[in-house]
Design a protein around this motif. Sequence first.
Motif, mmCIF file in Angstrom:
data_model
loop_
_atom_site.group_PDB
_atom_site.id
_atom_site.type_symbol
_atom_site.label_atom_id
_atom_site.label_comp_id
_atom_site.label_asym_id
_atom_site.label_seq_id
_atom_site.Cartn_x
_atom_site.Cartn_y
_atom_site.Cartn_z
ATOM 1 N N VAL A 1 -17.686 -51.799 -1.786
ATOM 2 C CA VAL A 1 -17.077 -51.464 -0.506
ATOM 3 C C VAL A 1 -17.542 -50.224 0.193
ATOM 4 C CG1 VAL A 1 -15.095 -53.175 -0.450
ATOM 5 C CG2 VAL A 1 -14.791 -50.765 -1.345
ATOM 6 N N GLN B 1 -20.695 -50.552 1.779
ATOM 7 C CA GLN B 1 -20.620 -51.205 2.939
ATOM 8 C C GLN B 1 -20.194 -50.136 3.964
ATOM 9 O OE1 GLN B 1 -18.128 -54.891 3.015
ATOM 10 N NE2 GLN B 1 -19.050 -55.361 0.947
ATOM 11 N N LEU C 1 -22.248 -48.600 7.293
ATOM 12 C CA LEU C 1 -21.712 -48.513 8.425
ATOM 13 C C LEU C 1 -22.057 -47.054 9.178
ATOM 14 C CD1 LEU C 1 -18.152 -50.299 8.112
ATOM 15 C CD2 LEU C 1 -20.304 -51.285 9.362
ATOM 16 N N ALA D 1 -15.842 -54.308 16.020
ATOM 17 C CA ALA D 1 -16.417 -54.762 14.699
ATOM 18 C C ALA D 1 -16.545 -53.961 13.842
ATOM 19 C CB ALA D 1 -17.750 -55.442 15.142
ATOM 20 N N LEU D 2 -17.135 -52.880 13.955
ATOM 21 C CA LEU D 2 -17.547 -51.647 12.857
ATOM 22 C C LEU D 2 -16.115 -51.051 12.380
ATOM 23 C CD1 LEU D 2 -20.558 -49.839 14.830
ATOM 24 C CD2 LEU D 2 -20.749 -51.359 12.919
ATOM 25 N N GLN D 3 -15.392 -50.997 13.102
ATOM 26 C CA GLN D 3 -13.767 -50.459 12.812
ATOM 27 C C GLN D 3 -13.248 -51.235 12.020
ATOM 28 O OE1 GLN D 3 -13.082 -46.870 13.401
ATOM 29 N NE2 GLN D 3 -11.862 -47.624 11.585
ATOM 30 N N HIS D 4 -13.137 -52.595 12.432
ATOM 31 C CA HIS D 4 -12.713 -53.731 11.545
ATOM 32 C C HIS D 4 -13.185 -53.784 10.209
ATOM 33 C CE1 HIS D 4 -10.724 -57.625 10.406
ATOM 34 N NE2 HIS D 4 -11.807 -57.933 10.131
ATOM 35 N N ILE D 5 -14.461 -53.998 9.994
ATOM 36 C CA ILE D 5 -15.195 -53.778 8.683
ATOM 37 C C ILE D 5 -14.997 -52.547 8.058
ATOM 38 C CG2 ILE D 5 -17.468 -53.789 7.544
ATOM 39 C CD1 ILE D 5 -18.701 -55.113 9.988
ATOM 40 N N GLU D 6 -14.850 -51.372 8.542
ATOM 41 C CA GLU D 6 -14.494 -50.246 7.886
ATOM 42 C C GLU D 6 -13.190 -50.313 7.367
ATOM 43 O OE1 GLU D 6 -14.565 -45.231 8.214
ATOM 44 O OE2 GLU D 6 -15.655 -46.650 9.893
ATOM 45 N N ASP D 7 -12.219 -50.725 8.230
ATOM 46 C CA ASP D 7 -10.965 -50.819 7.874
ATOM 47 C C ASP D 7 -10.382 -51.853 6.739
ATOM 48 O OD1 ASP D 7 -10.115 -48.919 9.794
ATOM 49 O OD2 ASP D 7 -9.191 -50.504 11.209
ATOM 50 N N ARG D 8 -11.277 -52.846 6.702
ATOM 51 C CA ARG D 8 -10.986 -53.872 5.778
ATOM 52 C C ARG D 8 -11.673 -53.241 4.455
ATOM 53 N NH1 ARG D 8 -14.632 -57.016 3.343
ATOM 54 N NH2 ARG D 8 -16.332 -56.519 4.877
ATOM 55 N N CYS D 9 -12.792 -52.470 4.409
ATOM 56 C CA CYS D 9 -13.165 -51.958 3.197
ATOM 57 C C CYS D 9 -12.235 -50.893 2.429
ATOM 58 C CB CYS D 9 -14.764 -51.404 3.420
ATOM 59 S SG CYS D 9 -15.828 -52.610 3.680
#
Length: 101
Positions: free
Chosen positions: A62, A65, A69, A36-44
Motif C-alpha cells: 500500500v 500504491q 499516486l 478516484a485518486l482520493q478513494h484509492i489513497e484513503d483505502r490504502c
Amino acid sequence: MTTRSELKGPRRTPEEKISRAHHAAALLDDPLLCEALQHIEDRCLHIWRTSGPEEKEQREDVWRQVRALDLVRTHLRSAIETGKLAAMEGDPKANGGRGSA
C-alpha cells in the motif's frame, strides 16, 4: 540501459508544453479523477492503519500504491509548471517584462 535524456521524454515546443499544462490542470481539476485518486489513497491508508504487525508485505504494497499516486500528481503538477514557464518565456509581459527567470 536507459539514459537520463530518455527518462525526461521527448523535447516539446512551447506550444506543446502550454497545451499539456492545460490538459494536466484539467485532469487535476476533474472531480471524478480526484475522487478516484482520493478513494484509492484513503483505502490504502485504511489498510495500512488496520494492518497487524505481521503484515509487513501488505503495508509495503500500500505504501507503493500511495507513492505511485503521489508520482502521478507530481507529474501533472510538473507539466503545469513547465507550461507556465513556457508561456512566460513566450510573453515577456507575463513575467513583468523581465525576460525569462
